[in-house]
Design an enzyme around this catalytic site. Structure first.
Site, PDB file in Angstrom:
ATOM      1  CG  ASP A  31      -2.114   1.298   1.089  1.00  0.00           C
ATOM      2  OD1 ASP A  31      -2.312   1.591  -0.407  1.00  0.00           O
ATOM      3  OD2 ASP A  31      -2.786   1.514   2.754  1.00  0.00           O
ATOM      4  N   GLY A  34       0.085   5.284  -4.135  1.00  0.00           N
ATOM      5  CA  GLY A  34      -0.452   6.831  -4.635  1.00  0.00           C
ATOM      6  C   GLY A  34       0.054   7.661  -4.019  1.00  0.00           C
ATOM      7  NE  ARG A  35      -1.344   7.010   0.930  1.00  0.00           N
ATOM      8  CZ  ARG A  35      -1.208   5.632   1.803  1.00  0.00           C
ATOM      9  NH1 ARG A  35      -0.891   5.824   2.980  1.00  0.00           N
ATOM     10  NH2 ARG A  35      -1.866   3.945   1.649  1.00  0.00           N
ATOM     11  NE  ARG A  44      -3.938   6.437  -7.672  1.00  0.00           N
ATOM     12  CZ  ARG A  44      -4.029   6.869  -6.305  1.00  0.00           C
ATOM     13  NH1 ARG A  44      -3.515   7.925  -5.539  1.00  0.00           N
ATOM     14  NH2 ARG A  44      -3.958   5.503  -5.405  1.00  0.00           N
ATOM     15  CG  HIS A  48      -0.114   1.909  -9.827  1.00  0.00           C
ATOM     16  ND1 HIS A  48      -0.333   2.036  -8.066  1.00  0.00           N
ATOM     17  CD2 HIS A  48      -0.943   2.478 -10.213  1.00  0.00           C
ATOM     18  CE1 HIS A  48      -0.985   1.856  -7.703  1.00  0.00           C
ATOM     19  NE2 HIS A  48      -1.593   2.602  -8.445  1.00  0.00           N
ATOM     20  CB  SER A  77     -12.470  -7.883  -5.337  1.00  0.00           C
ATOM     21  OG  SER A  77     -12.537  -8.332  -4.534  1.00  0.00           O
ATOM     22  CD  GLU A  78     -13.036  -4.911  -2.033  1.00  0.00           C
ATOM     23  OE1 GLU A  78     -12.310  -5.188  -1.923  1.00  0.00           O
ATOM     24  OE2 GLU A  78     -14.084  -5.226  -1.901  1.00  0.00           O
ATOM     25  CG  LEU A 142       9.490 -16.616  -3.503  1.00  0.00           C
ATOM     26  CD1 LEU A 142       9.432 -16.681  -1.579  1.00  0.00           C
ATOM     27  CD2 LEU A 142       9.467 -15.435  -3.597  1.00  0.00           C
ATOM     28  CG  LEU A 206      -6.225  -8.533   7.940  1.00  0.00           C
ATOM     29  CD1 LEU A 206      -7.072  -9.055   8.068  1.00  0.00           C
ATOM     30  CD2 LEU A 206      -5.096  -8.527   7.908  1.00  0.00           C
ATOM     31  CD  GLU A 218       2.166 -12.829  16.117  1.00  0.00           C
ATOM     32  OE1 GLU A 218       1.563 -11.931  16.322  1.00  0.00           O
ATOM     33  OE2 GLU A 218       1.796 -14.038  16.231  1.00  0.00           O
TER      34      GLU A 218
HETATM   35  C1  FPP Z   1      -1.509   0.061  -3.727  1.00  0.00           C
HETATM   36  O1  FPP Z   1      -0.725   1.541  -3.340  1.00  0.00           O
HETATM   37  C2  FPP Z   1      -1.410  -0.334  -5.099  1.00  0.00           C
HETATM   38  C3  FPP Z   1      -1.445  -1.296  -5.546  1.00  0.00           C
HETATM   39  C4  FPP Z   1      -3.501  -0.904  -5.818  1.00  0.00           C
HETATM   40  C5  FPP Z   1      -1.733  -1.919  -6.541  1.00  0.00           C
HETATM   41  C6  FPP Z   1       0.311  -2.979  -6.383  1.00  0.00           C
HETATM   42  C7  FPP Z   1       0.704  -2.331  -7.545  1.00  0.00           C
HETATM   43  C8  FPP Z   1       1.742  -2.866  -7.417  1.00  0.00           C
HETATM   44  C9  FPP Z   1       2.406  -3.007  -6.621  1.00  0.00           C
HETATM   45  C10 FPP Z   1       2.851  -3.417  -8.801  1.00  0.00           C
HETATM   46  C11 FPP Z   1       3.322  -3.855  -9.254  1.00  0.00           C
HETATM   47  C12 FPP Z   1       1.498  -4.276  -9.834  1.00  0.00           C
HETATM   48  C13 FPP Z   1       1.435  -6.100 -10.028  1.00  0.00           C
HETATM   49  C14 FPP Z   1       0.303  -6.002 -10.901  1.00  0.00           C
HETATM   50  C15 FPP Z   1       2.279  -6.988 -10.892  1.00  0.00           C
HETATM   51  P1  FPP Z   1      -2.171   2.445  -3.962  1.00  0.00           P
HETATM   52  O2  FPP Z   1      -2.719   3.048  -4.847  1.00  0.00           O
HETATM   53  O3  FPP Z   1      -3.906   2.478  -2.996  1.00  0.00           O
HETATM   54  O4  FPP Z   1      -1.547   3.608  -2.947  1.00  0.00           O
HETATM   55  P2  FPP Z   1      -2.464   4.895  -1.943  1.00  0.00           P
HETATM   56  O5  FPP Z   1      -2.758   4.097  -0.547  1.00  0.00           O
HETATM   57  O6  FPP Z   1      -1.503   5.765  -1.388  1.00  0.00           O
HETATM   58  O7  FPP Z   1      -3.442   6.090  -3.040  1.00  0.00           O
END
Ligand code: FPP
Length: 253
Positions: A31, A34-35, A44, A48, A77-78, A142, A206, A218
């Site tokens: 997570d 975006g930030r 954004r 990613h 899914s969201e 792995l 979660l 944990e």
């Molecule tokens: C959450 O950050 C992250 C995601 C929704 C996407 C996760 C994707 C990757 C780590 C890149 C690798 C991807 C693939 C498809 C292999 P957020 O956008 O919710 O961040 P924020 O909460 O700061 O807005």
């Protein structure tokens, strides 16, 4: 891919983590992309993209630390409800990742599995997912499970539906369904439960990830944004895990 040998040192206390205390299965909620991008005045998608690089580092770290199972939440899914442009960016990144990374993962002994509703992705992506699973099926260094278009409630509801159908058709006796037999109906059948769930970006929830499987995991919440996540953060989470006393609901002996 460069996965250095296994010797985990807690970056905070500089003490060594015993091999026996390394979790078998680590699950990660990645997570903060975006930030990370917003703080740099970037779109954004840049977050990613950098997140995909962090994922690569994390796979190397997991191999280096002797973790055998790694599950990552790449697309919930969201997430389909995000603006169309961002969904396109994320699915485009997934397509690119599958085409450029799988061969190297395969060469490094990584077995790929995907959980979630893959029918919502374009057909070429669905094909690449299947090929990646097929081509890496013989690997065991792995086990990397990628949750895509995944939601735990939908997964549990699908399991309940499959059980009801099997019972209705006389293939299964309802009284035989219990905590031990139920997981065989989940998309994670055959995968051990996660010992440790890590979430980055400071959020502490979660978010519909592995709700059944993480019952006794944990939880470690880190303030680092996912694109900045590095091997030190992974090792710090493992060191935190090693300090926890796991009781699985039982009283201390
Ligand atoms: C959450 O950050 C992250 C995601 C929704 C996407 C996760 C994707 C990757 C780590 C890149 C690798 C991807 C693939 C498809 C292999 P957020 O956008 O919710 O961040 P924020 O909460 O700061 O807005």
């Amino acid at each position: 891919m460069r996965a250095s040998s296994r010797s985990i040192v807690d970056p905070r206390s500089e003490t060594r983590v015993a091999d026996a205390m390394v979790p078998t299965h680590v699950a990660i909620i990645m997570d903060g992309n975006g930030r990370w991008a917003a703080s740099r005045h970037l779109p954004r998608v840049a977050g990613h993209r950098e997140g995909a690089r962090a994922l690569r580092r994390t796979i190397e770290a997991a191999i280096g630390c002797g973790v055998s199972w790694l599950t990552i939440y790449a697309f919930s899914s969201e997430n389909w409800r995000r603006p169309a442009g961002e969904v396109l960016d994320l699915t485009g990144l997934l397509r690119h990742y599958l085409r450029t990374e799988v061969a190297e993962l395969n060469a490094n002994g990584v077995r790929l599995r995907f959980i979630g509703d893959r029918s919502r992705f374009d057909e070429d992506i669905q094909r690449d997912l299947q090929t990646a699973e097929h081509d890496t099926a013989g690997n065991a260094r792995l086990n990397l499970t990628v949750a895509l278009s995944y939601g735990a409630r939908a997964e549990i509801a699908a399991a309940a539906r499959a059980i009801a159908e099997a019972a209705q058709e006389g293939r299964l006796v309802a009284s035989k369904i219990d905590e031990a037999s139920f997981p065989a109906f989940l998309s994670t059948a055959g995968i051990p439960d996660p010992d440790l769930v890590i979430r980055t970006s400071g959020e502490q929830r979660l978010s519909n990830f592995l709700l059944w499987q993480a019952a006794y995991a944990e939880l470690v919440f880190l303030d680092v944004l996912w694109p900045d996540f590095c091997r030190d953060d992974f090792e710090a989470a493992l060191a935190d895990f090693a300090r926890r006393e796991r009781r699985f609901g039982a009283r201390p002996g």
